[in-house]
Enzyme design. Structure first.
Site, PDB file in Angstrom:
ATOM      1  CD1 TRP A 191      -2.572   1.839   0.494  1.00  0.00           C
ATOM      2  CD2 TRP A 191      -1.285   2.445   2.217  1.00  0.00           C
ATOM      3  NE1 TRP A 191      -2.897   3.127   0.827  1.00  0.00           N
ATOM      4  CE2 TRP A 191      -2.129   3.516   1.879  1.00  0.00           C
ATOM      5  CE3 TRP A 191      -0.378   2.599   3.276  1.00  0.00           C
ATOM      6  CZ2 TRP A 191      -2.093   4.746   2.555  1.00  0.00           C
ATOM      7  CZ3 TRP A 191      -0.334   3.807   3.953  1.00  0.00           C
ATOM      8  CH2 TRP A 191      -1.191   4.860   3.603  1.00  0.00           C
ATOM      9  CD  GLU A 231      -4.758  -1.627   2.104  1.00  0.00           C
ATOM     10  OE1 GLU A 231      -3.581  -1.884   2.471  1.00  0.00           O
ATOM     11  OE2 GLU A 231      -5.662  -1.320   2.902  1.00  0.00           O
ATOM     12  CE  LYS A 233      -6.474   5.456   2.248  1.00  0.00           C
ATOM     13  NZ  LYS A 233      -5.633   5.643   3.441  1.00  0.00           N
ATOM     14  CG  ASP A 264      -8.764  -1.231   4.538  1.00  0.00           C
ATOM     15  OD1 ASP A 264      -9.825  -0.832   5.059  1.00  0.00           O
ATOM     16  OD2 ASP A 264      -7.673  -1.205   5.138  1.00  0.00           O
ATOM     17  CG  HIS A 267      -8.990   1.584   1.957  1.00  0.00           C
ATOM     18  ND1 HIS A 267      -7.720   1.176   1.640  1.00  0.00           N
ATOM     19  CD2 HIS A 267      -8.905   2.099   3.217  1.00  0.00           C
ATOM     20  CE1 HIS A 267      -6.909   1.414   2.640  1.00  0.00           C
ATOM     21  NE2 HIS A 267      -7.607   1.970   3.621  1.00  0.00           N
ATOM     22  CG  HIS A 291      -6.061  -4.700   4.976  1.00  0.00           C
ATOM     23  ND1 HIS A 291      -5.207  -3.635   4.895  1.00  0.00           N
ATOM     24  CD2 HIS A 291      -5.276  -5.810   5.027  1.00  0.00           C
ATOM     25  CE1 HIS A 291      -3.953  -4.076   4.885  1.00  0.00           C
ATOM     26  NE2 HIS A 291      -3.969  -5.393   4.964  1.00  0.00           N
ATOM     27  CG  ASP A 299      -9.442   4.418   5.784  1.00  0.00           C
ATOM     28  OD1 ASP A 299      -9.826   3.402   6.373  1.00  0.00           O
ATOM     29  OD2 ASP A 299      -8.310   4.531   5.264  1.00  0.00           O
ATOM     30  CG  ASP A 301      -7.823   2.469   9.671  1.00  0.00           C
ATOM     31  OD1 ASP A 301      -7.892   1.383   9.090  1.00  0.00           O
ATOM     32  OD2 ASP A 301      -7.414   3.511   9.105  1.00  0.00           O
ATOM     33  CG  ASP A 331      -5.342  -1.881   8.227  1.00  0.00           C
ATOM     34  OD1 ASP A 331      -4.717  -1.343   9.165  1.00  0.00           O
ATOM     35  OD2 ASP A 331      -5.361  -1.407   7.075  1.00  0.00           O
TER      36      ASP A 331
HETATM   37  C1  RNT Z   1      -3.946   2.529   4.834  1.00  0.00           C
HETATM   38  C2  RNT Z   1      -4.046   1.067   4.582  1.00  0.00           C
HETATM   39  C3  RNT Z   1      -2.911   0.234   5.064  1.00  0.00           C
HETATM   40  C4  RNT Z   1      -2.418   0.640   6.446  1.00  0.00           C
HETATM   41  C5  RNT Z   1      -1.357  -0.279   7.018  1.00  0.00           C
HETATM   42  C6  RNT Z   1      -0.714   0.293   8.226  1.00  0.00           C
HETATM   43  O1  RNT Z   1      -5.074   3.219   4.530  1.00  0.00           O
HETATM   44  O2  RNT Z   1      -5.249   0.577   5.095  1.00  0.00           O
HETATM   45  O3  RNT Z   1      -3.256  -1.099   5.000  1.00  0.00           O
HETATM   46  O4  RNT Z   1      -3.473   0.716   7.353  1.00  0.00           O
HETATM   47  O5  RNT Z   1      -0.459  -0.603   6.048  1.00  0.00           O
HETATM   48 ZN    ZN Z   2      -5.578  -1.551   4.962  1.00  0.00          ZN
END
Ligand code: RNT
Ligand code: ZN
Length: 423
Positions: A191, A231, A233, A264, A267, A291, A299, A301, A331
């Site tokens: 990523w 990955e 986003k 993810d 994303h 993810h 986003d 997390d 993640d």
């Molecule tokens: C970032 C991505 C990625 C990170 C990690 C730390 O938006 O989701 O996967 O969260 O690599």
């Molecule tokens: Zn991620």
């Protein structure tokens, strides 16, 4: 306050009656337990220290953010491993850890990203062997002066691009060693934060360069034990208008290059979920990385919980018999609560959602669907929500010698008092 600890007899008794209940709907509970027992979830190391890593004292960058200041954060790799051990002891099932390149141990000597090698992960490797943990890996394309411009693998600057290509190549070799030494496969996820805050005049050239950089990184054939994933986003902080590695870019890239797309959950657009994408993409992609995260309004997390998005994803994977074709990796990063608790809540929620989905009377639902009995199909889907999956979950925890129900919270409290509060 102490959380109730269920004894074995209580757990077994509830389990037997739940099993009989599910049996009436044609659900084989034992086979669900067996499947779940073999299922690996790659736990992300970065929840333990707010995506800090041990390379330097630098700030987290790349448009991602951990907020909060809960005390007791791991300050070095030994503390992080200690915390991971604790979390893993409270999560039932096989152990897998997802490392990022910034979690290297450089022995006090600055090792730049284009110099990383397996030697910087020897403590992790020893720990993994001793604790029967498998390892996955991620190159780190953020939190570094050479990513400050906002562009890494897609940079217009040859020197910067070369630097990051070298990092990517080296990281694949590290993943290869993990696979060899610990039993493959090892997933390596790429990523990059590359993008622009505001309207770029040229959206094309960075994407062209990004594809070329990846082609160079992946040109080295290293065999099947390393699973390359990319990955995409929608946006990041500071890359709101343009992200070179968008979801469309990586979908096309991964399919044409025969590597894994990484989806993810955070994303996409705020109301867009990934459960409908899995069957669409995996009609063409043999394997994918997911993810598992929880976005709130952006986003963000957040710690994964047993919510509709997670259940929908789990149901899709189970109904499509796709669990053997996906790699599940968590993640999220929340610095505002006990970090060990965050890991355990998230990964237990994911495993519980998968169990919940495995206990669904899928053949019955598909049968009702083929007969056009829509109301009954919908009603049965609703019924699953109050079926006794909790009793099966508790039994699963007991099978794997981890606390059932909320009893793990007693251990979390003790750890907070005896370890975290002394840091
Ligand atoms: C970032 C991505 C990625 C990170 C990690 C730390 O938006 O989701 O996967 O969260 O690599
Ligand atoms: Zn991620």
């Amino acid at each position: 306050m102490a959380y109730p600890v269920l004894n074995e007899a209580e757990i077994s008794k509830s389990f037997e009656s739940a099993k009989a209940f599910y049996g009436e709907f044609g659900v084989d509970v034992d086979s669900a337990l067996e499947k779940l027992s073999g299922l690996e979830v790659s736990m992300h190391c970065w929840q333990g220290d707010d995506v800090g890593g041990f390379e330097s004292q630098g700030e987290l960058s790349g448009g991602i953010m951990a907020t909060g200041g809960f005390p007791g954060k791991a300050r070095n790799a030994d503390e992080l491993r200690q915390d991971i051990d604790k979390a893993m002891s409270l999560i039932p099932g096989p152990r897998r850890l997802n490392l990022h390149a910034i979690y290297l141990e450089n022995g006090g000597k600055q090792v730049d990203r284009d110099e990383v090698g397996i030697e910087h992960f020897s403590n992790w490797m020893d720990w993994a062997k001793a604790n029967k943990v498998k390892l996955d890996f991620n190159p780190t394309f953020f939190s570094h002066p050479k990513s400050e411009s906002g562009f890494t693998l897609s940079s217009a600057d040859d020197g910067i691009r070369k630097f990051w290509i070298e990092h990517g190549k080296r990281c694949r070799k590290i993943a290869l060693e993990f696979a060899k030494e610990l039993g493959g496969p090892s997933v390596i996820n790429f990523w990059v934060p590359d993008g622009a805050k505001d309207l770029p005049a040229d959206r094309w050239a960075p994407r062209q360069r990004l594809a070329e950089s990846y082609d160079e990184i992946f040109s080295e054939k290293i065999g099947d034990s390393v699973k390359d994933a990319v990955e995409g986003k929608l946006f990041g902080i500071g890359s709101e208008e343009y992200v070179a590695g968008s979801n469309e870019f990586y979908l096309a890239y991964s399919l044409t290059r025969k590597i894994l797309p990484c989806l993810d959950m955070g994303h996409y657009h705020p109301t867009e979920t990934i459960h409908d994408k899995v069957s669409a993409i995996m009609t063409f992609a043999p394997e994918a990385l997911i993810h598992v995260s929880r976005p709130i309004r952006w986003d963000s997390d957040h710690v994964v919980i047993f919510n509709d998005d997670l259940m929908s994803l789990a149901r899709e994977l189970v109904r499509g018999d796709a669990l053997d074709r996906v790699y599940l990796a968590t993640d999220f990063f929340d610095a505002s609560i006990n970090r060990i608790g965050a890991w355990v809540v998230g990964i237990r929620a994911l495993k519980k959602a998968l169990l919940f989905a495995m206990l669904e009377p899928v053949s019955m639902l598909k049968q009702l669907e083929s007969e056009g009995r829509g109301a009954e199909r919908l009603a049965m889907m609703e019924e699953t929500k109050s079926m006794p999956y909790g009793a099966v979950w508790n039994y699963f925890c007991m099978m794997h010698e981890t606390p059932a129900g909320s009893a793990w919270l007693n251990e979390l409290r003790n750890y907070e008092t005896s370890v975290l509060n002394n840091r």
